[in-house]
Design a protein around this motif. Sequence first.
Motif, short mmCIF file in Angstrom:
data_model
loop_
_atom_site.label_atom_id
_atom_site.label_comp_id
_atom_site.label_asym_id
_atom_site.label_seq_id
_atom_site.Cartn_x
_atom_site.Cartn_y
_atom_site.Cartn_z
N LEU A 170 0.64 -1.25 -0.19
CA LEU A 170 0.17 -0.02 0.14
C LEU A 170 0.75 1.22 -0.25
N ARG A 171 1.90 1.18 0.72
CA ARG A 171 2.87 2.24 0.75
C ARG A 171 3.38 2.54 -0.56
N SER A 172 3.86 1.53 -1.24
CA SER A 172 4.36 1.43 -2.67
C SER A 172 3.21 2.21 -3.74
N LEU A 173 2.07 1.72 -3.37
CA LEU A 173 0.99 2.42 -4.27
C LEU A 173 0.72 3.86 -4.05
N LEU A 174 0.87 3.93 -2.70
CA LEU A 174 0.65 5.38 -2.66
C LEU A 174 1.45 6.49 -3.12
N LYS A 175 2.86 5.71 -2.85
CA LYS A 175 3.86 6.73 -3.55
C LYS A 175 3.74 6.61 -5.19
N PHE A 176 3.48 5.50 -5.73
CA PHE A 176 3.37 5.51 -7.06
C PHE A 176 2.08 6.60 -7.60
N LEU A 177 0.90 6.52 -6.87
CA LEU A 177 -0.02 7.51 -7.34
C LEU A 177 0.41 9.07 -7.19
N ARG A 178 1.24 9.38 -6.19
CA ARG A 178 1.73 10.66 -6.04
C ARG A 178 2.51 11.11 -7.23
N SER A 179 3.53 9.97 -7.88
CA SER A 179 4.29 10.32 -8.94
C SER A 179 3.34 10.52 -10.08
N VAL A 180 2.32 9.71 -10.08
CA VAL A 180 1.49 9.70 -11.17
C VAL A 180 0.77 11.27 -11.60
N ALA A 181 0.21 11.63 -10.27
CA ALA A 181 -0.40 12.85 -10.31
C ALA A 181 0.51 14.09 -10.75
N GLU A 182 1.69 13.88 -10.88
CA GLU A 182 2.68 15.04 -11.40
C GLU A 182 2.42 15.43 -12.77
N SER A 183 1.76 14.83 -13.44
CA SER A 183 1.60 15.15 -15.00
C SER A 183 0.25 14.41 -15.68
N LEU A 240 -7.33 3.50 2.57
CA LEU A 240 -8.19 4.56 2.36
C LEU A 240 -7.69 5.50 1.40
N ARG A 241 -6.34 5.88 1.87
CA ARG A 241 -5.54 6.71 1.00
C ARG A 241 -5.39 6.44 -0.38
N VAL A 242 -5.03 5.20 -0.52
CA VAL A 242 -4.93 4.69 -1.96
C VAL A 242 -6.41 4.78 -2.59
N LEU A 243 -7.29 4.24 -2.03
CA LEU A 243 -8.73 4.46 -2.62
C LEU A 243 -8.91 5.86 -3.01
N GLU A 244 -8.75 7.07 -2.07
CA GLU A 244 -8.75 8.12 -2.45
C GLU A 244 -8.11 8.80 -3.57
N LEU A 291 -9.79 9.87 -7.44
CA LEU A 291 -9.50 11.32 -7.84
C LEU A 291 -8.70 11.51 -9.27
N LEU A 292 -7.66 10.44 -9.44
CA LEU A 292 -7.30 10.29 -10.66
C LEU A 292 -7.71 9.57 -11.78
N HIS A 293 -8.70 8.61 -11.48
CA HIS A 293 -9.21 7.97 -12.28
C HIS A 293 -10.67 7.92 -12.10
N PRO A 294 -11.87 8.72 -12.33
CA PRO A 294 -13.38 8.75 -11.76
C PRO A 294 -14.11 7.24 -12.15
N ASP A 295 -13.61 6.60 -13.13
CA ASP A 295 -14.18 5.29 -13.09
C ASP A 295 -14.00 4.37 -11.88
N SER A 296 -12.78 4.77 -11.22
CA SER A 296 -12.51 4.02 -10.11
C SER A 296 -13.79 3.79 -9.12
N ALA A 297 -14.33 5.15 -9.12
CA ALA A 297 -15.45 5.29 -8.14
C ALA A 297 -16.70 4.28 -8.45
N VAL A 298 -16.79 3.96 -9.82
CA VAL A 298 -17.89 2.72 -10.37
C VAL A 298 -17.41 1.54 -9.54
N LEU A 299 -16.05 1.16 -9.89
CA LEU A 299 -15.84 0.04 -9.10
C LEU A 299 -15.88 0.16 -7.64
N ALA A 300 -15.51 0.99 -7.05
CA ALA A 300 -15.70 1.09 -5.40
C ALA A 300 -17.38 1.02 -5.25
#
Length: 300
Positions: free
Chosen positions: A69-82, A144-148, A152-161
């Motif tokens: 989860l820490r790895s995924l959270l760090k990954f999402l923060r990197s993805v959000a940069e561009s 929960l942070r990864v889910l958030e 936020l980055l991929h709105p269709d993830s809310a559909v999966l949720a």
Amino acid sequence: MYLKKPLWSEGTTTPKASAESDSNQPATAVSDLVNSLTTQRVYREVTLALRSGLRDVRAEFSFLRVRGLRSLLKFLRSVAESDSTINLFSQTQSLPELQVVPVLFQNSLKDAEDEIVRNLDHIFGVEPLKITSPASDSEVSLALRVLEGCCLLHPDSAVLAHQHKAIQVLMNILPTRGVIEQSACLDALIAIMLDSSANQMDFEAFHGIEEVAELIRDKQVDENLRLKCGEFLLLLIGHVNGRDRPPLATVHEDIRRLLGEKSASLIWAASQFGSTLDPEQRLTALHIQARRVIESLDLY
């Protein structure tokens, strides 16, 4: 994932002096090739980071899931940069084996009752019983942070949720976990309800406003959590709510009934803040307005 500048892109910039009409076409071809190679490289990094993180999140032991989860959270923060990496991440979420949200609900956010041993048939069989360690507080907060981030980055993830009954799961977490998990839960609720009528309807069905109002009214609750509840209500009214249209058509009346006329009016007025402010100023304004909401409640 570290989005470093690829080695092959160095030294490919054509000087202005050599940008003659007869050299424009080769320069464009080289630039297109570099862009294509860069996109392929970043896509490989994105898929590798996802596969590695998801493998750990599916593990039987909580400490491994926390690492993933820490790895995924760090990954999402990197993805959000561009925008380009956000688009690549969105592409990966169309592939079932790389989807993050289902893995979160099947593992870290799974109901503890699912782990109860219903019978002892495994004792008399040849297959060993697979027991998964329960999710720790840290694991739930990170999930929960990864889910958030995913929503936020991929709105269709809310559909999966929604398919995994996200609102029901989060509304079970909110009154039972610690302050850190509760704060993360409130942020995740905003993310999965944003532009999602289905999740908003579930929030109303599970009496979400009542749960948040109970926390914010209780003076024994941690002050930071009460402030987070205030921010949640401001965001709910100002950004999530459909502005007097279903599914949250009664949200103003619910807040008035639960918190009183004065606080409800303050929340409605304060929720309109910051439309012309930059992100940092909007965040500061949100904190200030949430503090005023708490003070209005404590006066009565």
